[in-house]
Enzyme design. Structure first.
Site, mmCIF file in Angstrom:
data_model
loop_
_atom_site.group_PDB
_atom_site.id
_atom_site.type_symbol
_atom_site.label_atom_id
_atom_site.label_comp_id
_atom_site.label_asym_id
_atom_site.label_seq_id
_atom_site.Cartn_x
_atom_site.Cartn_y
_atom_site.Cartn_z
ATOM 1 N N ASN A 71 -6.000 2.191 10.953
ATOM 2 C CA ASN A 71 -7.053 2.469 11.640
ATOM 3 C C ASN A 71 -8.075 1.680 12.116
ATOM 4 O O ASN A 71 -7.713 1.271 11.221
ATOM 5 C CB ASN A 71 -8.285 3.786 11.020
ATOM 6 C CG ASN A 71 -6.998 5.542 10.935
ATOM 7 O OD1 ASN A 71 -5.989 5.966 11.635
ATOM 8 N ND2 ASN A 71 -6.884 5.680 10.126
ATOM 9 N N LYS B 88 -6.420 5.991 19.868
ATOM 10 C CA LYS B 88 -5.976 6.761 18.550
ATOM 11 C C LYS B 88 -7.527 6.567 18.100
ATOM 12 O O LYS B 88 -7.359 8.064 17.572
ATOM 13 C CB LYS B 88 -5.556 6.188 18.031
ATOM 14 C CG LYS B 88 -5.584 5.852 15.977
ATOM 15 C CD LYS B 88 -4.482 6.838 16.060
ATOM 16 C CE LYS B 88 -4.175 8.345 14.627
ATOM 17 N NZ LYS B 88 -3.989 7.269 13.733
ATOM 18 N N GLY C 123 0.406 -1.409 -0.512
ATOM 19 C CA GLY C 123 -0.617 0.014 0.028
ATOM 20 C C GLY C 123 0.946 1.636 0.058
ATOM 21 O O GLY C 123 1.260 1.629 1.237
ATOM 22 N N THR C 124 1.669 1.639 -1.020
ATOM 23 C CA THR C 124 2.396 2.715 -1.545
ATOM 24 C C THR C 124 1.412 4.407 -1.400
ATOM 25 O O THR C 124 1.032 4.409 -1.879
ATOM 26 C CB THR C 124 3.286 2.446 -2.159
ATOM 27 O OG1 THR C 124 3.892 1.350 -2.085
ATOM 28 C CG2 THR C 124 4.516 3.655 -2.732
ATOM 29 N N GLY C 125 0.935 4.589 -0.437
ATOM 30 C CA GLY C 125 -0.409 6.002 -0.706
ATOM 31 C C GLY C 125 0.580 6.935 0.585
ATOM 32 O O GLY C 125 1.708 6.874 0.406
ATOM 33 N N ALA C 126 -0.353 7.808 0.754
ATOM 34 C CA ALA C 126 -0.441 9.030 1.180
ATOM 35 C C ALA C 126 0.787 8.286 2.551
ATOM 36 O O ALA C 126 1.296 8.602 3.322
ATOM 37 C CB ALA C 126 -1.445 9.160 2.448
ATOM 38 N N SER D 47 -8.516 11.652 5.553
ATOM 39 C CA SER D 47 -8.968 10.578 4.845
ATOM 40 C C SER D 47 -9.565 9.654 4.649
ATOM 41 O O SER D 47 -10.285 9.541 3.445
ATOM 42 C CB SER D 47 -8.048 9.703 5.655
ATOM 43 O OG SER D 47 -8.486 8.796 7.121
ATOM 44 N N ASN E 201 -12.654 12.052 12.127
ATOM 45 C CA ASN E 201 -12.920 11.565 10.355
ATOM 46 C C ASN E 201 -14.615 11.455 9.662
ATOM 47 O O ASN E 201 -14.829 11.599 8.737
ATOM 48 C CB ASN E 201 -11.640 10.105 10.164
ATOM 49 C CG ASN E 201 -10.936 10.438 10.102
ATOM 50 O OD1 ASN E 201 -10.545 10.182 8.943
ATOM 51 N ND2 ASN E 201 -10.084 9.809 11.335
#
Length: 316
Positions: A108, A195, A13-16, A265, A203
Protein backbone atom coordinates in the site's frame (compact mmCIF):
# COMPACT_ATOMS: atom_id res chain seq x y z
CA UNK A 1 -6.78 -24.82 -21.64
CA UNK A 2 -4.46 -22.24 -20.05
CA UNK A 3 -1.05 -23.48 -19.04
CA UNK A 4 1.36 -22.12 -16.47
CA UNK A 5 4.04 -19.74 -17.71
CA UNK A 6 6.93 -21.65 -16.22
CA UNK A 7 7.82 -18.65 -14.06
CA UNK A 8 8.91 -19.37 -10.51
CA UNK A 9 7.66 -17.21 -7.65
CA UNK A 10 9.05 -16.18 -4.27
CA UNK A 11 6.84 -14.62 -1.59
CA UNK A 12 8.55 -12.35 0.92
CA UNK A 13 5.99 -11.91 3.66
CA UNK A 14 3.66 -14.91 3.98
CA UNK A 15 0.81 -13.17 5.78
CA UNK A 16 -2.78 -12.29 4.95
CA UNK A 17 -1.82 -10.98 1.51
CA UNK A 18 1.33 -12.85 0.46
CA UNK A 19 0.14 -16.13 1.89
CA UNK A 20 -3.20 -15.88 0.12
CA UNK A 21 -1.85 -14.97 -3.32
CA UNK A 22 1.06 -17.39 -3.05
CA UNK A 23 -1.25 -20.24 -2.08
CA UNK A 24 -3.56 -19.47 -5.00
CA UNK A 25 -0.61 -19.53 -7.41
CA UNK A 26 0.66 -22.83 -5.97
CA UNK A 27 -2.82 -24.38 -6.11
CA UNK A 28 -2.90 -23.45 -9.81
CA UNK A 29 0.30 -25.40 -10.44
CA UNK A 30 2.97 -22.69 -10.15
CA UNK A 31 6.23 -23.21 -8.29
CA UNK A 32 6.11 -20.95 -5.22
CA UNK A 33 8.65 -20.44 -2.42
CA UNK A 34 7.66 -18.73 0.84
CA UNK A 35 9.73 -16.75 3.33
CA UNK A 36 8.33 -17.06 6.84
CA UNK A 37 9.34 -16.01 10.32
CA UNK A 38 7.21 -16.88 13.34
CA UNK A 39 5.13 -19.41 11.38
CA UNK A 40 8.07 -21.23 9.81
CA UNK A 41 8.09 -24.40 11.95
CA UNK A 42 4.35 -25.00 11.72
CA UNK A 43 4.07 -24.22 8.00
CA UNK A 44 7.05 -26.40 7.19
CA UNK A 45 5.31 -29.29 8.97
CA UNK A 46 1.68 -28.68 8.06
CA UNK A 47 1.57 -26.29 5.10
CA UNK A 48 -0.94 -23.50 4.53
CA UNK A 49 -4.72 -23.40 4.99
CA UNK A 50 -6.91 -20.92 3.13
CA UNK A 51 -10.49 -20.26 4.17
CA UNK A 52 -12.42 -18.49 1.43
CA UNK A 53 -15.95 -17.93 0.14
CA UNK A 54 -14.53 -19.25 -3.15
CA UNK A 55 -13.86 -22.57 -1.41
CA UNK A 56 -11.53 -23.57 1.41
CA UNK A 57 -8.35 -25.41 0.50
CA UNK A 58 -5.18 -26.69 2.14
CA UNK A 59 -1.65 -27.04 0.81
CA UNK A 60 -0.12 -29.72 3.06
CA UNK A 61 3.33 -29.22 1.56
CA UNK A 62 4.87 -25.87 0.73
CA UNK A 63 8.40 -24.66 0.03
CA UNK A 64 9.02 -22.83 3.33
CA UNK A 65 12.19 -21.00 4.34
CA UNK A 66 13.29 -19.07 7.39
CA UNK A 67 16.06 -17.14 5.57
CA UNK A 68 16.09 -15.69 2.05
CA UNK A 69 19.65 -16.95 1.29
CA UNK A 70 18.24 -20.47 1.63
CA UNK A 71 15.65 -19.82 -1.10
CA UNK A 72 16.25 -20.56 -4.78
CA UNK A 73 16.53 -17.59 -7.12
CA UNK A 74 13.14 -16.95 -8.68
CA UNK A 75 11.75 -15.21 -11.76
CA UNK A 76 9.21 -13.12 -9.83
CA UNK A 77 9.80 -12.03 -6.24
CA UNK A 78 6.59 -10.81 -4.60
CA UNK A 79 7.22 -8.28 -1.84
CA UNK A 80 4.23 -8.68 0.46
CA UNK A 81 5.82 -7.24 3.60
CA UNK A 82 4.32 -4.21 5.30
CA UNK A 83 6.14 -1.07 4.18
CA UNK A 84 7.29 -0.65 7.78
CA UNK A 85 9.57 -3.65 7.13
CA UNK A 86 11.16 -2.35 3.92
CA UNK A 87 14.40 -1.69 5.78
CA UNK A 88 14.88 -5.49 5.56
CA UNK A 89 14.84 -5.53 1.75
CA UNK A 90 18.61 -4.97 1.22
CA UNK A 91 19.19 -8.30 2.97
CA UNK A 92 16.12 -10.16 1.71
CA UNK A 93 15.98 -9.33 -2.00
CA UNK A 94 19.44 -9.92 -3.54
CA UNK A 95 19.71 -13.66 -2.75
CA UNK A 96 16.32 -14.56 -4.23
CA UNK A 97 15.97 -12.53 -7.46
CA UNK A 98 17.26 -14.14 -10.67
CA UNK A 99 19.63 -12.04 -12.75
CA UNK A 100 16.82 -11.54 -15.28
CA UNK A 101 14.05 -11.69 -12.66
CA UNK A 102 11.62 -9.00 -11.54
CA UNK A 103 10.33 -7.72 -8.22
CA UNK A 104 6.57 -7.28 -7.85
CA UNK A 105 5.85 -4.90 -4.97
CA UNK A 106 2.39 -5.65 -3.55
CA UNK A 107 2.22 -2.89 -0.94
CA UNK A 108 0.00 0.00 0.00
CA UNK A 109 0.95 3.63 -0.40
CA UNK A 110 2.73 5.85 -2.91
CA UNK A 111 6.35 5.63 -4.02
CA UNK A 112 6.83 2.31 -2.25
CA UNK A 113 8.66 0.73 -5.21
CA UNK A 114 11.65 3.07 -4.80
CA UNK A 115 13.26 0.97 -2.06
CA UNK A 116 13.10 -2.21 -4.13
CA UNK A 117 14.29 -0.28 -7.20
CA UNK A 118 17.37 0.94 -5.33
CA UNK A 119 18.33 -2.70 -4.76
CA UNK A 120 17.23 -4.53 -7.91
CA UNK A 121 17.29 -1.63 -10.39
CA UNK A 122 14.23 0.39 -11.46
CA UNK A 123 13.93 -1.48 -14.76
CA UNK A 124 13.27 -4.73 -12.85
CA UNK A 125 10.43 -3.51 -10.62
CA UNK A 126 6.67 -3.69 -10.99
CA UNK A 127 4.04 -2.44 -8.57
CA UNK A 128 0.73 -3.98 -7.65
CA UNK A 129 -2.36 -2.73 -5.81
CA UNK A 130 -4.35 -5.42 -4.05
CA UNK A 131 -8.10 -5.04 -3.61
CA UNK A 132 -8.30 -7.79 -1.03
CA UNK A 133 -10.10 -8.38 2.26
CA UNK A 134 -8.05 -11.04 3.98
CA UNK A 135 -6.82 -11.70 7.53
CA UNK A 136 -4.27 -14.05 9.01
CA UNK A 137 -6.25 -15.87 11.70
CA UNK A 138 -3.57 -18.23 12.99
CA UNK A 139 -0.15 -19.67 12.14
CA UNK A 140 -0.32 -20.81 8.53
CA UNK A 141 -4.04 -20.04 8.36
CA UNK A 142 -5.48 -17.22 6.22
CA UNK A 143 -9.11 -16.21 5.98
CA UNK A 144 -10.07 -14.58 2.67
CA UNK A 145 -13.26 -12.57 3.16
CA UNK A 146 -13.96 -10.61 0.00
CA UNK A 147 -12.46 -9.21 -3.21
CA UNK A 148 -9.07 -10.28 -4.58
CA UNK A 149 -8.29 -8.22 -7.68
CA UNK A 150 -4.80 -6.88 -8.36
CA UNK A 151 -3.95 -3.85 -10.47
CA UNK A 152 -0.37 -4.12 -11.76
CA UNK A 153 1.90 -1.70 -13.57
CA UNK A 154 5.52 -1.07 -14.52
CA UNK A 155 7.54 1.15 -12.20
CA UNK A 156 9.26 4.25 -13.54
CA UNK A 157 11.77 6.17 -11.40
CA UNK A 158 10.61 9.35 -13.16
CA UNK A 159 6.95 8.59 -12.42
CA UNK A 160 6.01 8.25 -16.08
CA UNK A 161 3.34 6.03 -17.56
CA UNK A 162 5.19 3.05 -19.05
CA UNK A 163 2.31 1.23 -20.71
CA UNK A 164 1.60 -2.50 -20.74
CA UNK A 165 4.58 -4.80 -21.29
CA UNK A 166 4.95 -8.44 -22.28
CA UNK A 167 6.25 -9.41 -18.85
CA UNK A 168 3.18 -7.87 -17.23
CA UNK A 169 1.00 -9.99 -19.51
CA UNK A 170 2.97 -13.14 -18.71
CA UNK A 171 2.70 -12.64 -14.94
CA UNK A 172 -0.97 -11.64 -15.26
CA UNK A 173 -1.69 -14.91 -17.08
CA UNK A 174 -0.42 -16.85 -14.07
CA UNK A 175 -2.59 -14.89 -11.65
CA UNK A 176 -5.63 -15.30 -13.89
CA UNK A 177 -4.95 -19.03 -14.03
CA UNK A 178 -5.02 -18.91 -10.23
CA UNK A 179 -8.48 -17.26 -10.41
CA UNK A 180 -7.10 -13.85 -9.36
CA UNK A 181 -8.58 -11.06 -11.52
CA UNK A 182 -5.76 -8.79 -12.65
CA UNK A 183 -5.95 -5.38 -14.26
CA UNK A 184 -2.96 -4.15 -16.25
CA UNK A 185 -2.34 -0.47 -15.59
CA UNK A 186 -0.60 1.69 -18.15
CA UNK A 187 0.17 4.26 -15.44
CA UNK A 188 1.24 2.86 -12.06
CA UNK A 189 1.19 6.26 -10.35
CA UNK A 190 -2.45 6.80 -11.35
CA UNK A 191 -3.31 3.28 -10.16
CA UNK A 192 -1.68 4.00 -6.80
CA UNK A 193 -3.61 7.26 -6.34
CA UNK A 194 -6.83 5.41 -7.17
CA UNK A 195 -6.08 2.80 -4.49
CA UNK A 196 -5.37 5.63 -2.03
CA UNK A 197 -8.95 6.76 -2.65
CA UNK A 198 -9.92 3.82 -0.42
CA UNK A 199 -6.85 3.37 1.76
CA UNK A 200 -6.50 6.94 3.00
CA UNK A 201 -10.04 7.33 4.37
CA UNK A 202 -10.85 3.82 5.53
CA UNK A 203 -7.53 2.61 6.95
CA UNK A 204 -6.92 5.82 8.87
CA UNK A 205 -10.47 6.39 10.06
CA UNK A 206 -10.75 2.78 11.21
CA UNK A 207 -8.00 3.55 13.74
CA UNK A 208 -9.07 7.07 14.72
CA UNK A 209 -12.75 6.13 15.02
CA UNK A 210 -12.17 2.57 16.31
CA UNK A 211 -14.54 1.25 13.66
CA UNK A 212 -15.01 -1.42 11.02
CA UNK A 213 -15.91 -0.56 7.44
CA UNK A 214 -19.51 -1.47 8.24
CA UNK A 215 -19.55 0.89 11.24
CA UNK A 216 -18.24 3.76 9.14
CA UNK A 217 -20.59 3.25 6.22
CA UNK A 218 -23.59 3.04 8.56
CA UNK A 219 -22.83 6.41 10.16
CA UNK A 220 -23.57 9.58 8.15
CA UNK A 221 -20.78 11.58 9.81
CA UNK A 222 -18.12 8.93 9.21
CA UNK A 223 -19.29 8.37 5.65
CA UNK A 224 -19.23 12.12 4.97
CA UNK A 225 -15.72 12.36 6.39
CA UNK A 226 -14.56 9.47 4.19
CA UNK A 227 -16.05 11.19 1.16
CA UNK A 228 -14.29 14.47 1.98
CA UNK A 229 -10.96 12.63 2.32
CA UNK A 230 -11.52 10.95 -1.05
CA UNK A 231 -12.04 14.33 -2.66
CA UNK A 232 -8.70 15.47 -1.25
CA UNK A 233 -7.03 12.36 -2.65
CA UNK A 234 -8.43 13.34 -6.06
CA UNK A 235 -6.92 16.80 -5.56
CA UNK A 236 -3.53 15.27 -4.74
CA UNK A 237 -3.66 13.06 -7.80
CA UNK A 238 -4.59 16.02 -10.00
CA UNK A 239 -1.61 17.96 -8.65
CA UNK A 240 0.59 15.15 -9.97
CA UNK A 241 -1.14 15.28 -13.34
CA UNK A 242 -3.40 12.28 -12.72
CA UNK A 243 -7.12 12.82 -13.25
CA UNK A 244 -9.55 10.63 -11.34
CA UNK A 245 -13.18 10.89 -12.44
CA UNK A 246 -15.44 12.34 -9.70
CA UNK A 247 -17.82 9.40 -9.99
CA UNK A 248 -15.02 7.14 -8.70
CA UNK A 249 -15.81 8.44 -5.20
CA UNK A 250 -19.29 6.91 -5.37
CA UNK A 251 -17.87 3.70 -6.83
CA UNK A 252 -15.55 3.33 -3.81
CA UNK A 253 -18.36 4.11 -1.38
CA UNK A 254 -20.63 1.56 -3.06
CA UNK A 255 -17.94 -1.14 -2.94
CA UNK A 256 -17.31 -0.44 0.74
CA UNK A 257 -21.02 -0.53 1.58
CA UNK A 258 -21.30 -3.98 -0.04
CA UNK A 259 -18.13 -5.27 1.63
CA UNK A 260 -18.43 -7.82 4.39
CA UNK A 261 -17.74 -6.18 7.78
CA UNK A 262 -13.99 -5.72 7.73
CA UNK A 263 -11.35 -4.67 10.22
CA UNK A 264 -8.77 -2.94 8.05
CA UNK A 265 -5.11 -3.97 7.95
CA UNK A 266 -4.13 -0.74 9.71
CA UNK A 267 -6.67 -1.34 12.49
CA UNK A 268 -5.34 -4.87 12.98
CA UNK A 269 -1.78 -3.51 13.16
CA UNK A 270 -2.92 -0.91 15.69
CA UNK A 271 -4.76 -3.47 17.81
CA UNK A 272 -1.68 -5.73 17.75
CA UNK A 273 0.56 -2.74 18.62
CA UNK A 274 2.54 -3.12 15.42
CA UNK A 275 3.94 -0.10 13.52
CA UNK A 276 1.39 1.57 11.26
CA UNK A 277 2.07 2.22 7.56
CA UNK A 278 1.61 5.94 8.11
CA UNK A 279 4.47 7.22 5.96
CA UNK A 280 3.77 5.10 2.87
CA UNK A 281 0.03 5.69 2.96
CA UNK A 282 -0.15 9.31 4.18
CA UNK A 283 3.26 10.92 4.42
CA UNK A 284 4.40 10.06 0.89
CA UNK A 285 1.20 11.30 -0.84
CA UNK A 286 1.23 14.46 1.25
CA UNK A 287 4.86 15.18 0.38
CA UNK A 288 4.26 14.42 -3.31
CA UNK A 289 1.32 16.84 -3.40
CA UNK A 290 3.14 19.52 -1.41
CA UNK A 291 6.12 19.30 -3.77
CA UNK A 292 3.90 20.59 -6.59
CA UNK A 293 2.14 23.18 -4.46
CA UNK A 294 -1.00 21.31 -3.38
CA UNK A 295 -2.26 21.38 0.20
CA UNK A 296 -4.41 18.56 1.57
CA UNK A 297 -5.45 19.78 5.04
CA UNK A 298 -7.82 16.97 6.03
CA UNK A 299 -5.32 14.27 5.02
CA UNK A 300 -2.64 16.24 6.88
CA UNK A 301 -4.80 16.20 10.01
CA UNK A 302 -5.42 12.45 9.74
CA UNK A 303 -1.69 11.89 9.15
CA UNK A 304 -0.77 13.76 12.34
CA UNK A 305 -3.45 11.97 14.36
CA UNK A 306 -2.17 8.59 13.17
CA UNK A 307 1.44 9.50 13.94
CA UNK A 308 0.39 10.47 17.47
CA UNK A 309 -1.72 7.33 18.02
CA UNK A 310 1.00 5.07 16.61
CA UNK A 311 3.63 6.53 18.90
CA UNK A 312 1.36 6.36 21.94
CA UNK A 313 0.26 2.83 21.11
CA UNK A 314 3.85 1.56 20.90
CA UNK A 315 5.12 3.58 23.86
CA UNK A 316 7.47 5.73 21.77
Amino acid sequence: MDTASGLTYAVLGTGALGGYYGACLQKAGLEVHYLLRSDFDLVQRQGLVIESPDGDFALPQVNAYRRSPDMPRCDVVIVALKTTQNHLLPDLLPPVVKDDGVVLVLQNGLGVEAEAAAIAGPERVLGGLCFLCSNKVGPGRIRHLDYKKISMGEYSAAGEAVGITDRMRRIAADFERADIPIELAEDLVLARWKKLMWNIPFNGLSVVLNATTQDMMANPDARSLAEALMEEVMKGAAAQGRAIAPEFVQTMLDHTAKMKPYRTSMKIDYDEKRPLEVEAMYGNPLRAAQAVGARLPQIQTLYQQLRFLDAQNRGL
